[in-house]
Design a protein around this motif. Sequence first.
Motif, PDB file in Angstrom:
ATOM      1  N   ILE A 200     -10.092 -14.868 -12.443  1.00  0.00           N
ATOM      2  CA  ILE A 200      -8.919 -15.654 -12.832  1.00  0.00           C
ATOM      3  C   ILE A 200      -9.105 -16.291 -14.205  1.00  0.00           C
ATOM      4  CG2 ILE A 200      -7.657 -17.802 -12.322  1.00  0.00           C
ATOM      5  CD1 ILE A 200      -7.975 -17.086  -9.330  1.00  0.00           C
ATOM      6  N   GLU A 205      -4.535 -11.874 -18.589  1.00  0.00           N
ATOM      7  CA  GLU A 205      -3.345 -11.629 -17.776  1.00  0.00           C
ATOM      8  C   GLU A 205      -3.643 -11.681 -16.284  1.00  0.00           C
ATOM      9  OE1 GLU A 205      -1.621  -7.975 -19.070  1.00  0.00           O
ATOM     10  OE2 GLU A 205      -1.367  -8.629 -21.135  1.00  0.00           O
ATOM     11  N   SER A 206      -4.552 -12.558 -15.911  1.00  0.00           N
ATOM     12  CA  SER A 206      -4.896 -12.692 -14.499  1.00  0.00           C
ATOM     13  C   SER A 206      -3.923 -13.649 -13.818  1.00  0.00           C
ATOM     14  CB  SER A 206      -6.327 -13.207 -14.347  1.00  0.00           C
ATOM     15  OG  SER A 206      -6.460 -14.479 -14.974  1.00  0.00           O
ATOM     16  N   THR A 207      -3.757 -13.466 -12.526  1.00  0.00           N
ATOM     17  CA  THR A 207      -2.915 -14.370 -11.749  1.00  0.00           C
ATOM     18  C   THR A 207      -3.801 -15.399 -11.064  1.00  0.00           C
ATOM     19  OG1 THR A 207      -3.007 -12.877  -9.844  1.00  0.00           O
ATOM     20  CG2 THR A 207      -1.155 -12.611 -11.353  1.00  0.00           C
ATOM     21  N   GLY A 208      -3.233 -16.549 -10.786  1.00  0.00           N
ATOM     22  CA  GLY A 208      -3.990 -17.615 -10.138  1.00  0.00           C
ATOM     23  C   GLY A 208      -4.107 -18.819 -11.051  1.00  0.00           C
ATOM     24  N   GLU A 209      -4.359 -19.981 -10.442  1.00  0.00           N
ATOM     25  CA  GLU A 209      -4.439 -21.234 -11.186  1.00  0.00           C
ATOM     26  C   GLU A 209      -5.716 -21.284 -12.019  1.00  0.00           C
ATOM     27  OE1 GLU A 209      -4.520 -26.082 -10.367  1.00  0.00           O
ATOM     28  OE2 GLU A 209      -4.237 -24.658  -8.705  1.00  0.00           O
ATOM     29  N   LYS A 210      -5.564 -21.513 -13.305  1.00  0.00           N
ATOM     30  CA  LYS A 210      -6.693 -21.557 -14.231  1.00  0.00           C
ATOM     31  C   LYS A 210      -7.332 -22.955 -14.257  1.00  0.00           C
ATOM     32  CE  LYS A 210      -5.359 -17.422 -15.666  1.00  0.00           C
ATOM     33  NZ  LYS A 210      -4.258 -17.200 -14.709  1.00  0.00           N
ATOM     34  N   GLU A 213      -5.533 -24.229 -18.166  1.00  0.00           N
ATOM     35  CA  GLU A 213      -4.370 -23.369 -18.406  1.00  0.00           C
ATOM     36  C   GLU A 213      -3.983 -23.320 -19.881  1.00  0.00           C
ATOM     37  OE1 GLU A 213      -1.772 -20.615 -17.081  1.00  0.00           O
ATOM     38  OE2 GLU A 213      -2.762 -21.873 -15.586  1.00  0.00           O
ATOM     39  N   LYS A 217      -4.212 -19.919 -22.312  1.00  0.00           N
ATOM     40  CA  LYS A 217      -3.051 -19.320 -22.967  1.00  0.00           C
ATOM     41  C   LYS A 217      -3.253 -19.138 -24.463  1.00  0.00           C
ATOM     42  CE  LYS A 217       0.425 -20.905 -19.646  1.00  0.00           C
ATOM     43  NZ  LYS A 217       1.588 -21.816 -19.420  1.00  0.00           N
TER      44      LYS A 217
END
Length: 391
Positions: A200, A205-210, A213, A217
């Motif tokens: 993650i 481009e991974s899904t899930g809470e970073k 964040e 980005k």
Amino acid sequence: MNKIVYDKAIRLLHEVASPDGFLASAENTSNYKRVWARDGVICGLAALASGDEKLIATFKSTLDTLAENQHDIGTIPSNVLVSADKKEVSYGGLAGRVDAVTWFIIGVCQYAHHQCDPAFVVRYHYEIEKGLELLNAWEFNNKHLVYVPLSGNWADEYITDGYVLYDQLLRVWALRSYNHFAKSEVIQEKIETITSQIEINFLPESTGEKFHERAYKEVVFADYMPCSFSPSGYKTQFDAFANSLAVILNIGPKTFHSQLLKFTENLTAETTLGLLPAFWPPVFENDEHWHLLKNNCRYEFRNYPYEFHNGGSWPMVNGFYGLALLAKGEEKKATSILDKINRANALEEFSFYENFNTKTAEPNGVSFCAWSAAATILVHQSIHQNFKILV
């Protein structure tokens, strides 16, 4: 040529084999005349690969020495000096060494697996469990990634800190190795959670809470996982050791592995010795992180661009790169890397230098470095004798 270097590598490991374990170098340099956790375990893996009974026994002595000197809170020594008149135990210099704990656990389990001796894991069950509890504490926020201080692992004079990729991957390897014997659903769940958090936070481009964040980005991801991130953001250098471990442990999708190995192939084509630099690109004086680099040394500054951790080429690191290539069935490319490791190790009458200037190929660091010899043995035996580490 390869057989000659292999035989000399075996001979060097015999030279550094002491009653207390593997010493880091046969050179008469005081700080290297010690049993080191990471150096000793990497040499131990080479010992297992070689099948040499004396070297395997020295690996066991290495693990015994580390276990006997474990700190009450669970820390494994970075290194231990044992001589006729004194014993010195170090848990780190400017900061503690987080990776000593994981290398110890990996070492105990790899030895037990290779020797078909599960009782060895039982013998050190308490020490392993203490180490694992300490790693849990070092998460600090209980979010499954270990927080590593600057100077907290093998790259002890480099710029990585915070959530360092290399240390997260070593922890996964340690837990997997231990759970090969423990068969614990709790440990398996922890392995899967840590792996998920790595993917993650370190893959694009991974899904899930970073964890971070906003910083995530802002990262322009390349064809590899960045080396670390912290509250101040990401450091995006390529870490050859860590990314090799990601491939060996099969973390990340197949597309990532393909892109990564293409990137490494292109990078080795640009270097003088044809080896991967430990970290890339180098940090220069006008770069953002130069101040971290120039002050992060206890004795003398060694991280000039293209040298040491700052873009230098290490046979040891390339040994793990060779294992990564083999993990993906790339035997021809692994053989090519072995040839280049051996050419580097053979320079100056088989001096087995610690690392090399990636631009000029000039040797750096100590000579007769044990884990440079270990790289030759590990890749050679993996290719020619189908040696397999437990992953």
